[in-house]
Scaffold this motif. Structure first.
Motif, mmCIF file in Angstrom:
data_model
loop_
_atom_site.group_PDB
_atom_site.id
_atom_site.type_symbol
_atom_site.label_atom_id
_atom_site.label_comp_id
_atom_site.label_asym_id
_atom_site.label_seq_id
_atom_site.Cartn_x
_atom_site.Cartn_y
_atom_site.Cartn_z
ATOM 1 N N VAL A 1 0.866 -1.176 0.000
ATOM 2 C CA VAL A 1 0.000 0.000 0.000
ATOM 3 C C VAL A 1 0.905 1.229 0.000
ATOM 4 C CG1 VAL A 1 -1.973 1.137 1.068
ATOM 5 C CG2 VAL A 1 -1.636 -1.330 1.390
ATOM 6 N N GLU B 1 -1.459 -4.706 -4.992
ATOM 7 C CA GLU B 1 -1.047 -3.345 -4.662
ATOM 8 C C GLU B 1 -2.217 -2.378 -4.602
ATOM 9 O OE1 GLU B 1 1.250 -1.579 -7.974
ATOM 10 O OE2 GLU B 1 0.950 -3.507 -8.975
ATOM 11 N N ALA B 2 -2.033 -1.352 -3.788
ATOM 12 C CA ALA B 2 -3.048 -0.324 -3.619
ATOM 13 C C ALA B 2 -2.368 1.028 -3.553
ATOM 14 C CB ALA B 2 -3.861 -0.563 -2.351
ATOM 15 N N GLY C 1 -6.344 -0.270 -0.010
ATOM 16 C CA GLY C 1 -5.522 -1.266 0.659
ATOM 17 C C GLY C 1 -6.329 -2.086 1.648
ATOM 18 N N LEU D 1 3.114 -1.123 4.312
ATOM 19 C CA LEU D 1 2.112 -0.070 4.443
ATOM 20 C C LEU D 1 2.757 1.292 4.653
ATOM 21 C CD1 LEU D 1 -0.909 0.733 4.906
ATOM 22 C CD2 LEU D 1 -0.584 0.088 7.309
#
Length: 238
Positions: free
Chosen positions: A8, A31-32, A38, A52
């Motif tokens: 993320v 993936e975000a 996320g 993150l």
């Protein structure tokens, strides 16, 4: 089994670099680009580790970490561009297992991820360096002291028969202290054992995790004694 890592990170270039290194090492990557995306991906996929970023659009990394920790102990590495150690401490308070400060080497991040995954998902074996107090339960992957029962194979902790959720790092620290009950363990020893020699944090990192562990142990918290200016010791009984 191929492990899935959720990345993320809102910066596309950084996200792609991280993704390439992880893919080259054999991991599956989802993936975000923002916190809400996320969190949604985590809730709809089987994820074994999360990388993150803290500063994210829609929902920041701290909020994402807090939401995930309500019902999951998945390992979390937080990325921060800030140099303030308090950012990392807040992440640890919310349940993060490790953090990496930008700019960072992708190889360092990969090594941190591999360490967490290898330790989290392998079948635990009894330590070869248990204290002289080891017993049959320890040899059978069980540590049991004064109502605290740790199953090393399933990585579960029960306090007076009630299961309590511990993060990867909290579990490792508690186990290390219990395996060496009655022995003073310095903060430096804990940092080396849990995070490795390259860890960037200071004593406050350990103190924060110990505080989290004590909160979860509730009435058993006094079993972990603070040794002033040195470290901690797990007592044999209250």
């Amino acid at each position: 089994m191929q492990k899935t890592i959720l990345v993320v990170e809102d910066e596309l270039i950084l996200r792609e670099i991280i993704k390439d290194y992880l893919l080259n090492d054999g991991y599956k990557v989802i993936e975000a680009a923002d916190g809400k995306e996320g969190l949604n991906l985590f809730q709809t996929n089987e994820v074994h580790l999360i990388i993150l970023d803290i500063m994210l659009p829609e929902m920041d990394g701290w909020s994402v970490c807090r939401r995930i920790r309500k019902n999951s102990d998945v390992p979390i590495i937080m990325l921060t561009a800030r140099v303030d150690e308090d950012d990392a401490l807040l992440g640890f308070e919310l349940g993060a297992d490790d953090y990496v400060t930008k700019p960072y080497s992708p190889l360092v991040l990969l090594a941190r991820a591999k360490r967490l995954l290898d330790s989290r998902y392998r079948i635990q074996q009894p330590s070869a360096t248990l204290s002289p107090h080891s017993n049959n339960e320890q040899r059978n992957n069980i540590l049991s002291i004064s109502g605290i029962r740790v199953n090393l194979a399933s990585r579960t902790v029960a306090v007076d028969g009630e299961l309590v959720n511990f993060t990867y790092t909290e579990f490792e620290i508690l186990t290390y202290l219990m395996q060496n009950k009655g022995i003073v363990i310095t903060r430096e020893q804990l940092i080396t054992k849990i995070w490795g020699y390259e860890h960037e944090g200071d004593d406050r990192t350990v103190n924060t995790h110990i505080r989290n562990i004590r909160n979860k142990l509730r009435c058993k918290s006094k079993l972990i004694s603070t040794i002033v200016r040195t470290g901690y010791k797990f007592e044999s009984s209250l």
